[in-house]
Design an enzyme around this catalytic site. Structure first.
Site, PDB file in Angstrom:
ATOM      1  N   HIS A 104     -34.730  20.069 -44.292  1.00  0.00           N
ATOM      2  CA  HIS A 104     -35.074  18.683 -44.620  1.00  0.00           C
ATOM      3  C   HIS A 104     -34.040  18.175 -45.604  1.00  0.00           C
ATOM      4  O   HIS A 104     -33.724  18.840 -46.583  1.00  0.00           O
ATOM      5  CB  HIS A 104     -36.473  18.639 -45.252  1.00  0.00           C
ATOM      6  N   ASP A 116     -41.888  12.361 -35.947  1.00  0.00           N
ATOM      7  CA  ASP A 116     -42.328  12.880 -37.249  1.00  0.00           C
ATOM      8  C   ASP A 116     -43.585  12.132 -37.687  1.00  0.00           C
ATOM      9  O   ASP A 116     -43.577  10.904 -37.822  1.00  0.00           O
ATOM     10  CB  ASP A 116     -41.197  12.672 -38.264  1.00  0.00           C
ATOM     11  N   ARG A 161     -41.460   0.659 -43.427  1.00  0.00           N
ATOM     12  CA  ARG A 161     -42.865   0.969 -43.641  1.00  0.00           C
ATOM     13  C   ARG A 161     -43.314   2.029 -42.653  1.00  0.00           C
ATOM     14  O   ARG A 161     -43.016   1.954 -41.469  1.00  0.00           O
ATOM     15  CB  ARG A 161     -43.709  -0.299 -43.482  1.00  0.00           C
ATOM     16  N   GLU A 186     -30.468  17.048 -40.710  1.00  0.00           N
ATOM     17  CA  GLU A 186     -30.934  15.673 -40.828  1.00  0.00           C
ATOM     18  C   GLU A 186     -29.893  14.790 -41.520  1.00  0.00           C
ATOM     19  O   GLU A 186     -29.349  15.153 -42.560  1.00  0.00           O
ATOM     20  CB  GLU A 186     -32.242  15.643 -41.621  1.00  0.00           C
ATOM     21  N   GLU A 241     -41.164  20.762 -44.945  1.00  0.00           N
ATOM     22  CA  GLU A 241     -40.493  20.029 -46.014  1.00  0.00           C
ATOM     23  C   GLU A 241     -41.324  19.943 -47.287  1.00  0.00           C
ATOM     24  O   GLU A 241     -40.781  19.695 -48.364  1.00  0.00           O
ATOM     25  CB  GLU A 241     -40.132  18.617 -45.545  1.00  0.00           C
TER      26      GLU A 241
END
Length: 388
Positions: free
Chosen positions: A309, A207, A22, A334, A259
């Site tokens: 991304h 992030d 979450r 990533e 992204e």
């Protein structure tokens, strides 16, 4: 040589309740993707992947874009990109030397174009018997990876992030909003715990998914300065390039974003606003291989780095690996740590990720083979990917 078939396959990957995470986006209940296929007259098939709502993407691919590709030479990737982007005006656009884009040139249409561009490059690699990254212009055979996760609440972030380092990564990323909701003091507590867990020699990124307003992002960046954060990603809405530049001017922490941007024109705005330090285009959204090469070149001219991304399907990740091997100003890639079988179990082959580095595949095209049962395994499921 010509294109004989173009098709799309919507897919889903539901997340078991015990594996869900979450963040500010909500609770992740599934991962969606649309695989797109381009076939040539000798039976060779290229595969790509698009972000966006799968039934919508499939409709755009099959009804809007497929007619533009049929009977064309699949090796003419620049021509076909312009044809898809310009629509009915592609001929005068190429004759006059400037783009005359179609009205629906962003959003799901550009995501569909991105997937088809990936498929065309995969097809080109197979036809020419070369990996895509070598056709793009290879600069390396392996690249540093960073473990992308970081949802644990409070002090639990220490063990979560340490676990990524124990896998061999020397760079890790966590979310600003974890499972304990957002407050500046909560985020600082989690980042402090993460830094304890990874030590001083590991790069630590955070992030925000664009969920903060400018003043909150500035206050948070100031509070995170003592923890040697390597970049602050998407602190504010991607619609607010001026606000993002304001955040960048307020902090010594590098700003990463991109992204959710489409095409070189969106990135040009970021560059002109001096709003970022690290550009993060998504190959399945920003325009495929063809367009991201342009974005990376524009970033390089400004002394900026690129970190693609790479969160989604296995085809998206495979394409991102090839980008990372071909872009001189790409310094890291990533590597998702979420529960994502659609990324990690859709191919017969495994990715070569060792000691925190991602290695290039050596086979032609993208270099991976879809499992025969992928359609049954990842049958499309209606509904959103995140819920509150």
């Amino acid at each position: 040589m010509h294109v004989t078939d173009v098709r799309a396959v919507p897919l889903s990957d539901p997340v078991p309740e015990e594996k869900r995470h979450r963040t500010d986006l909500g609770t992740k209940v599934k991962t969606d993707a649309t695989l797109v296929f381009v076939e040539s007259d000798d039976g060779t098939v290229g595969v790509g992947a698009s972000l966006g709502n799968p039934p919508t993407i499939a409709s755009i691919v099959e009804h809007e874009l497929a007619p533009l590709l049929l009977d064309e030479d699949p090796l003419y990737t620049e021509r076909l990109w312009e044809k898809m982007y310009d629509g009915s005006r592609w001929k005068p656009s190429l004759e006059r030397g400037y783009s005359q884009p179609r009205e629906d040139r962003r959003g799901v249409t550009l995501e569909a174009i991105s997937g088809l561009d990936i498929a065309l490059w995969d097809l080109k690699g197979k036809l020419l018997d070369q990996p895509v990254y070598k056709l793009l212009g290879a600069v390396r055979d392996d690249v540093r990876g960073y473990a992308s996760g970081g949802w644990a609440p409070g002090d639990e972030a220490e063990a979560e992030m340490r676990g990524y380092v124990e896998k061999g990564f020397d760079a890790v990323k966590m979310r600003v909003v974890g499972e304990d909701d957002f407050a500046i003091d909560r985020t600082v507590r989690r980042v402090e715990a993460a830094r304890r867990g990874v030590g001083d020699d590991v790069d630590l990124m955070v992030d925000a998914h664009g969920c903060l307003d400018v003043s909150t992002a500035v206050r948070l960046a100031d509070a995170l300065e003592p923890y040697d954060v390597s970049w602050f990603e998407e602190p504010v809405s991607p619609d607010d390039h001026a606000g993002l530049a304001e955040v960048r001017r307020s902090t010594t922490i590098p700003i990463a974003t991109g992204e959710r941007e489409f095409t070189r024109f969106d990135f040009l705005s970021l560059f002109e606003e001096r709003a970022l330090d690290v550009a993060q285009p998504d190959v399945s959204r920003a325009g495929g291989f063809t367009e991201i090469r342009r974005i990376a070149a524009m970033a390089s001219a400004r002394g900026l780095r690129v970190a693609p991304h790479a969160w989604g399907s296995g085809v998206l990740f495979a394409a991102s690996v090839h980008l990372a091997m071909a872009l001189p100003n790409c310094h890291v890639l990533e590597v998702s740590q979420g529960h994502m079988p659609l990324m990690n179990e859709i191919f017969e082959e495994e990715y070569d990720v060792r000691d925190g580095r991602v290695h290039a595949p050596g086979r032609p095209g993208l270099g991976f083979t879809l499992r025969e049962d992928y359609r049954e395994r990842f049958e499309y499921v209606e509904g959103p990917e995140y819920v509150f």
